[in-house]
Design a protein around this motif. Structure first.
Motif, PDB file in Angstrom:
ATOM      1  N   LYS A 106     -22.202  60.375 -10.516  1.00  0.00           N
ATOM      2  CA  LYS A 106     -21.799  60.906  -9.219  1.00  0.00           C
ATOM      3  C   LYS A 106     -20.554  60.177  -8.735  1.00  0.00           C
ATOM      4  O   LYS A 106     -20.373  58.989  -8.985  1.00  0.00           O
ATOM      5  CB  LYS A 106     -22.928  60.739  -8.201  1.00  0.00           C
ATOM      6  N   GLN A 107     -19.684  60.908  -8.019  1.00  0.00           N
ATOM      7  CA  GLN A 107     -18.466  60.314  -7.483  1.00  0.00           C
ATOM      8  C   GLN A 107     -18.686  60.001  -6.010  1.00  0.00           C
ATOM      9  O   GLN A 107     -18.971  60.896  -5.205  1.00  0.00           O
ATOM     10  CB  GLN A 107     -17.290  61.280  -7.633  1.00  0.00           C
ATOM     11  N   VAL A 108     -18.585  58.734  -5.661  1.00  0.00           N
ATOM     12  CA  VAL A 108     -18.819  58.283  -4.289  1.00  0.00           C
ATOM     13  C   VAL A 108     -17.538  57.642  -3.766  1.00  0.00           C
ATOM     14  O   VAL A 108     -16.916  56.820  -4.445  1.00  0.00           O
ATOM     15  CB  VAL A 108     -19.974  57.265  -4.227  1.00  0.00           C
ATOM     16  N   VAL A 109     -17.133  58.037  -2.547  1.00  0.00           N
ATOM     17  CA  VAL A 109     -15.919  57.509  -1.926  1.00  0.00           C
ATOM     18  C   VAL A 109     -16.290  56.770  -0.650  1.00  0.00           C
ATOM     19  O   VAL A 109     -17.062  57.280   0.177  1.00  0.00           O
ATOM     20  CB  VAL A 109     -14.909  58.632  -1.620  1.00  0.00           C
ATOM     21  N   PHE A 110     -15.733  55.568  -0.491  1.00  0.00           N
ATOM     22  CA  PHE A 110     -15.859  54.811   0.747  1.00  0.00           C
ATOM     23  C   PHE A 110     -14.538  54.911   1.506  1.00  0.00           C
ATOM     24  O   PHE A 110     -13.461  54.822   0.899  1.00  0.00           O
ATOM     25  CB  PHE A 110     -16.159  53.342   0.471  1.00  0.00           C
ATOM     26  N   GLY A 111     -14.613  55.059   2.821  1.00  0.00           N
ATOM     27  CA  GLY A 111     -13.378  55.119   3.597  1.00  0.00           C
ATOM     28  C   GLY A 111     -13.612  54.859   5.063  1.00  0.00           C
ATOM     29  O   GLY A 111     -14.737  54.978   5.571  1.00  0.00           O
ATOM     30  N   LEU A 112     -12.537  54.497   5.762  1.00  0.00           N
ATOM     31  CA  LEU A 112     -12.561  54.304   7.210  1.00  0.00           C
ATOM     32  C   LEU A 112     -11.958  55.525   7.891  1.00  0.00           C
ATOM     33  O   LEU A 112     -10.925  56.053   7.436  1.00  0.00           O
ATOM     34  CB  LEU A 112     -11.762  53.052   7.587  1.00  0.00           C
ATOM     35  N   LEU A 134     -10.786  66.487  -7.850  1.00  0.00           N
ATOM     36  CA  LEU A 134     -11.470  65.296  -7.336  1.00  0.00           C
ATOM     37  C   LEU A 134     -12.744  65.765  -6.642  1.00  0.00           C
ATOM     38  O   LEU A 134     -12.760  66.031  -5.435  1.00  0.00           O
ATOM     39  CB  LEU A 134     -10.578  64.515  -6.373  1.00  0.00           C
ATOM     40  N   LEU A 135     -13.814  65.873  -7.402  1.00  0.00           N
ATOM     41  CA  LEU A 135     -15.077  66.356  -6.857  1.00  0.00           C
ATOM     42  C   LEU A 135     -15.855  65.173  -6.295  1.00  0.00           C
ATOM     43  O   LEU A 135     -16.295  64.293  -7.036  1.00  0.00           O
ATOM     44  CB  LEU A 135     -15.883  67.069  -7.950  1.00  0.00           C
ATOM     45  N   ILE A 136     -16.009  65.149  -5.001  1.00  0.00           N
ATOM     46  CA  ILE A 136     -16.671  64.033  -4.320  1.00  0.00           C
ATOM     47  C   ILE A 136     -18.108  64.440  -3.998  1.00  0.00           C
ATOM     48  O   ILE A 136     -18.351  65.373  -3.233  1.00  0.00           O
ATOM     49  CB  ILE A 136     -15.919  63.653  -3.035  1.00  0.00           C
ATOM     50  N   ASP A 137     -19.041  63.738  -4.611  1.00  0.00           N
ATOM     51  CA  ASP A 137     -20.458  64.037  -4.363  1.00  0.00           C
ATOM     52  C   ASP A 137     -20.934  63.450  -3.043  1.00  0.00           C
ATOM     53  O   ASP A 137     -21.783  64.030  -2.373  1.00  0.00           O
ATOM     54  CB  ASP A 137     -21.308  63.487  -5.515  1.00  0.00           C
ATOM     55  N   ARG A 138     -20.400  62.277  -2.704  1.00  0.00           N
ATOM     56  CA  ARG A 138     -20.846  61.635  -1.458  1.00  0.00           C
ATOM     57  C   ARG A 138     -19.682  60.872  -0.833  1.00  0.00           C
ATOM     58  O   ARG A 138     -18.931  60.193  -1.538  1.00  0.00           O
ATOM     59  CB  ARG A 138     -22.013  60.683  -1.730  1.00  0.00           C
ATOM     60  N   LEU A 186     -17.002  65.642  13.964  1.00  0.00           N
ATOM     61  CA  LEU A 186     -16.157  66.811  13.728  1.00  0.00           C
ATOM     62  C   LEU A 186     -15.593  66.786  12.306  1.00  0.00           C
ATOM     63  O   LEU A 186     -15.552  67.825  11.618  1.00  0.00           O
ATOM     64  CB  LEU A 186     -15.013  66.835  14.745  1.00  0.00           C
ATOM     65  N   THR A 187     -15.194  65.607  11.831  1.00  0.00           N
ATOM     66  CA  THR A 187     -14.668  65.468  10.478  1.00  0.00           C
ATOM     67  C   THR A 187     -15.734  65.829   9.447  1.00  0.00           C
ATOM     68  O   THR A 187     -15.456  66.522   8.463  1.00  0.00           O
ATOM     69  CB  THR A 187     -14.163  64.036  10.244  1.00  0.00           C
ATOM     70  N   ALA A 188     -16.962  65.355   9.664  1.00  0.00           N
ATOM     71  CA  ALA A 188     -18.060  65.680   8.745  1.00  0.00           C
ATOM     72  C   ALA A 188     -18.316  67.192   8.723  1.00  0.00           C
ATOM     73  O   ALA A 188     -18.574  67.779   7.655  1.00  0.00           O
ATOM     74  CB  ALA A 188     -19.318  64.935   9.156  1.00  0.00           C
ATOM     75  N   LYS A 189     -18.208  67.817   9.896  1.00  0.00           N
ATOM     76  CA  LYS A 189     -18.413  69.273   9.980  1.00  0.00           C
ATOM     77  C   LYS A 189     -17.319  70.022   9.216  1.00  0.00           C
ATOM     78  O   LYS A 189     -17.609  70.985   8.488  1.00  0.00           O
ATOM     79  CB  LYS A 189     -18.430  69.695  11.448  1.00  0.00           C
ATOM     80  N   ASP A 190     -16.084  69.562   9.379  1.00  0.00           N
ATOM     81  CA  ASP A 190     -14.976  70.222   8.683  1.00  0.00           C
ATOM     82  C   ASP A 190     -15.083  70.056   7.176  1.00  0.00           C
ATOM     83  O   ASP A 190     -14.774  70.972   6.407  1.00  0.00           O
ATOM     84  CB  ASP A 190     -13.643  69.648   9.178  1.00  0.00           C
ATOM     85  N   ILE A 191     -15.501  68.880   6.713  1.00  0.00           N
ATOM     86  CA  ILE A 191     -15.672  68.653   5.277  1.00  0.00           C
ATOM     87  C   ILE A 191     -16.761  69.561   4.728  1.00  0.00           C
ATOM     88  O   ILE A 191     -16.641  70.108   3.626  1.00  0.00           O
ATOM     89  CB  ILE A 191     -15.993  67.169   5.004  1.00  0.00           C
ATOM     90  N   ALA A 192     -17.819  69.744   5.510  1.00  0.00           N
ATOM     91  CA  ALA A 192     -18.903  70.631   5.063  1.00  0.00           C
ATOM     92  C   ALA A 192     -18.417  72.059   4.862  1.00  0.00           C
ATOM     93  O   ALA A 192     -18.910  72.785   3.990  1.00  0.00           O
ATOM     94  CB  ALA A 192     -20.048  70.588   6.072  1.00  0.00           C
ATOM     95  N   GLU A 240     -20.471  70.821  -1.211  1.00  0.00           N
ATOM     96  CA  GLU A 240     -21.205  69.983  -2.147  1.00  0.00           C
ATOM     97  C   GLU A 240     -21.077  68.500  -1.836  1.00  0.00           C
ATOM     98  O   GLU A 240     -21.757  67.665  -2.448  1.00  0.00           O
ATOM     99  CB  GLU A 240     -20.727  70.235  -3.582  1.00  0.00           C
ATOM    100  N   THR A 241     -20.224  68.143  -0.896  1.00  0.00           N
ATOM    101  CA  THR A 241     -20.017  66.742  -0.538  1.00  0.00           C
ATOM    102  C   THR A 241     -20.990  66.324   0.556  1.00  0.00           C
ATOM    103  O   THR A 241     -21.019  66.923   1.641  1.00  0.00           O
ATOM    104  CB  THR A 241     -18.576  66.494  -0.058  1.00  0.00           C
ATOM    105  N   ASP A 242     -21.767  65.312   0.286  1.00  0.00           N
ATOM    106  CA  ASP A 242     -22.719  64.755   1.259  1.00  0.00           C
ATOM    107  C   ASP A 242     -21.986  63.686   2.067  1.00  0.00           C
ATOM    108  O   ASP A 242     -21.622  62.633   1.535  1.00  0.00           O
ATOM    109  CB  ASP A 242     -23.913  64.155   0.516  1.00  0.00           C
ATOM    110  N   VAL A 243     -21.736  63.953   3.350  1.00  0.00           N
ATOM    111  CA  VAL A 243     -21.019  63.004   4.205  1.00  0.00           C
ATOM    112  C   VAL A 243     -22.036  62.149   4.956  1.00  0.00           C
ATOM    113  O   VAL A 243     -22.903  62.681   5.666  1.00  0.00           O
ATOM    114  CB  VAL A 243     -20.100  63.723   5.205  1.00  0.00           C
TER     115      VAL A 243
END
Length: 529
Positions: free
Chosen positions: A4-10, A39-43, A58-64, A69-72
């Motif tokens: 799984k591809q997991v990204v950390f960010g601020l 770049l398929l981000i799973d989480r 709002l950002t999580a909603k827009d990503i959805a 498929e990305t779990d925020v």
């Protein structure tokens, strides 16, 4: 199965808001990262300050909407001052320390596009020290502020050339090494190098570890210390399951390891979880893994590779995600050749193989371990036990001599200290107790000391009348050690424990073979097989 591809960010205070009234016409790096087809981000683990909660949601909603498929996952992290290096690093270090990483099944990227420069620097530091085990991710906007998702690249940053940072990382590693050695200041260079390697592997890998070595060399204690070290780094849960495979016999072995359902066999009046399922999320230590039968080996292989297995009598599979440490005093390669151990199972568990030397191979470590055993005895009894200077010197002369076999290794040393400490009048071990214990150990090891013992040892092997008495003594010692060893290489390590330290490539097997050949003998002649 792909990782799984997991990204950390601020969450960016300014960039992730957008520059225009219509947010979809602005380049917002956190949302844009999830729009790249390659770049398929799973989480996405998104950290945000409390004042940005509405923007984070709002950002999580827009990503959805653009990448369902990305779990925020949102994490509120408070910074009084995002430009304060000490505060920012402390907060991020605390977050990373509590995070449950699974490097065998997940790949990690660290988005350094957003956040203050200080926050980005702290992410660099956490990545370089492997506290955050991932690569750096840098996103860029479209050229000339045109609409679009922009570009990204994965980068590495080497900070090891900075002395102060390198020193801090080195100190952390030294602390881990000392922890694995139970704080004992060991002196054997080979052993110290071995523990340093184990520390690096334990921190950076969740793959199985295979620890070999003679009985009593400390395999069980080392396995538990590895578990405790990983536990402090939050790499696994607090489950440590230890199994001595030599105690598992017959039909009960499968049930003990993999569990069973009610009614699976006569006497199964209730369901049993099984030791492998009990280790889920933690560590499983299978001591003497070479004792497992062929059916158990086959089931274990599948449990390691697929994290699934079938309990006895069950129709549905069970799951368990554990890290394995296997221990053995056998030569598993020889066991494979003899058809007693599965070759595919050995291939799966020997990615990281470490051989613990016996006590006789590291005699310079007897003194610090003597002090450790005295401290451990005092802690367990609540009293202070000391050994006077003359008694210490006499015990070390006996213990470090080539004639001291230490057949049970640290178990022998622990038993010797326990006996002397228990009998010590006034909490002081004297010469009399040392002499008594030395005689007990010598008798226990059956050290050949008299001429008749030498003759008895060599009877039927050589004509003693044709061999000098000096050579008889050396040959008798070699024969005794060979009879107590499982292989030529083990016998060589014990016979040449001192001289081999000075050789870059000690060939113990060849030295023993030549020693025997001078008297017309072979390994088969002296080992009985």
């Amino acid at each position: 199965m792909p990782c799984k591809q997991v990204v950390f960010g601020l969450l960016g205070t300014r960039l992730d808001r957008g520059h225009s009234g219509d947010r979809w016409n602005s380049w917002r790096p956190t949302v844009a990262l999830c729009q790249h087809e390659d770049l398929l981000i799973d989480r996405l683990e998104l950290l945000y300050e409390p004042k940005l909660k509405a923007l984070a949601e709002l950002t999580a909603k827009d990503i959805a909407s653009v990448s369902p498929e990305t779990d925020v996952r949102l994490h509120e992290v408070g910074f009084r001052d995002p430009w304060d290096l000490e505060e920012v690093y402390g907060r991020l270090h605390e977050f990373v320390g509590a995070y449950q990483f699974k490097p065998d099944g997940e790949d990690y990227l660290i988005n350094i596009t957003t956040g203050s420069h200080v926050q980005q620097i702290c992410l660099f530091l956490l990545a370089e020290s492997r506290r955050l085990p991932g690569k750096l991710l840098q996103a860029s906007p479209p050229k000339r502020n045109k609409p679009g998702i922009g570009t990204y690249r994965v980068i590495d940053l080497d900070l090891s050339r900075y002395d102060q940072l390198a020193a801090r990382f080195a100190l952390e590693q030294q602390q881990g090494v000392s922890f694995l050695k139970s704080g004992i200041e060991t002196r054997n260079a080979g052993f110290n190098k071995l523990i340093e390697q184990i520390e690096r592997v334990a921190i950076h890998s969740a793959a199985p570890l295979l620890i070999t070595g003679p009985t009593g060399a400390g395999k069980s204690q080392l396995a538990r210390r590895i578990f405790e070290l990983k536990l402090t780094r939050r790499h696994l849960s607090d489950r440590f399951v230890e199994v001595n495979c030599a105690t598992l016999r017959g039909d009960q072995a499968m049930s003990a390891l993999f569990g069973h359902v009610k009614g699976a066999f006569t006497g199964a009046t209730g369901a049993r979880e099984g030791l492998i399922r009990a280790a889920d999320g933690g560590m499983l230590f299978l001591d003497e893994i070479g004792e497992l039968g062929p059916d158990e080996q086959a089931m274990l292989l599948r449990a390691i590779e697929e994290k699934r297995f079938l309990p006895v009598g069950a129709d549905q599979e069970a799951q368990s995600d554990f890290q394995l440490i296997a221990g053995t005093n056998r030569d598993l390669s020889q066991e494979v050749a003899d058809g007693r151990f599965r070759e595919d199972l050995l291939a799966r568990i020997n990615l990281w193989t470490f051989r613990l030397p016996g006590l006789a191979e590291r005699r310079e470590d007897i003194e610090p371990n003597l002090d450790y055993e005295l401290q451990k005895f005092a802690a367990s009894t609540g009293g202070v036990v000391r050994i006077n200077k003359e008694a210490r010197a006499r015990f070390l002369r006996f213990a470090e001599a080539p004639s001291a076999l230490w057949k049970a290794n640290f178990r022998d040393l622990n038993a010797a200290v326990t006996r002397m400490a228990t009998l010590a009048a006034g909490g002081r071990i004297g010469v009399d107790l040392v002499d008594e214990e030395s005689s007990r150990l010598a008798a226990q090891w059956r050290v050949p000391a008299a001429a008749d013992s030498i003759e008895a040892t060599l009877a039927g092997l050589v004509d003693a009348a044709q061999v000098d008495r000096f050579d008889q003594a050396g040959l008798a010692e070699a024969v005794c050690v060979c009879r107590q060893s499982k292989s030529l290489s083990e016998a060589g390590r014990r016979l040449f424990a001192v001289s081999r330290q000075a050789k870059a490539n000690p060939n113990d097997t060849d030295r023993v073979r030549k020693l025997l050949a001078r008297h017309g003998l072979s390994w088969t002649d002296v080992s009985g097989g």
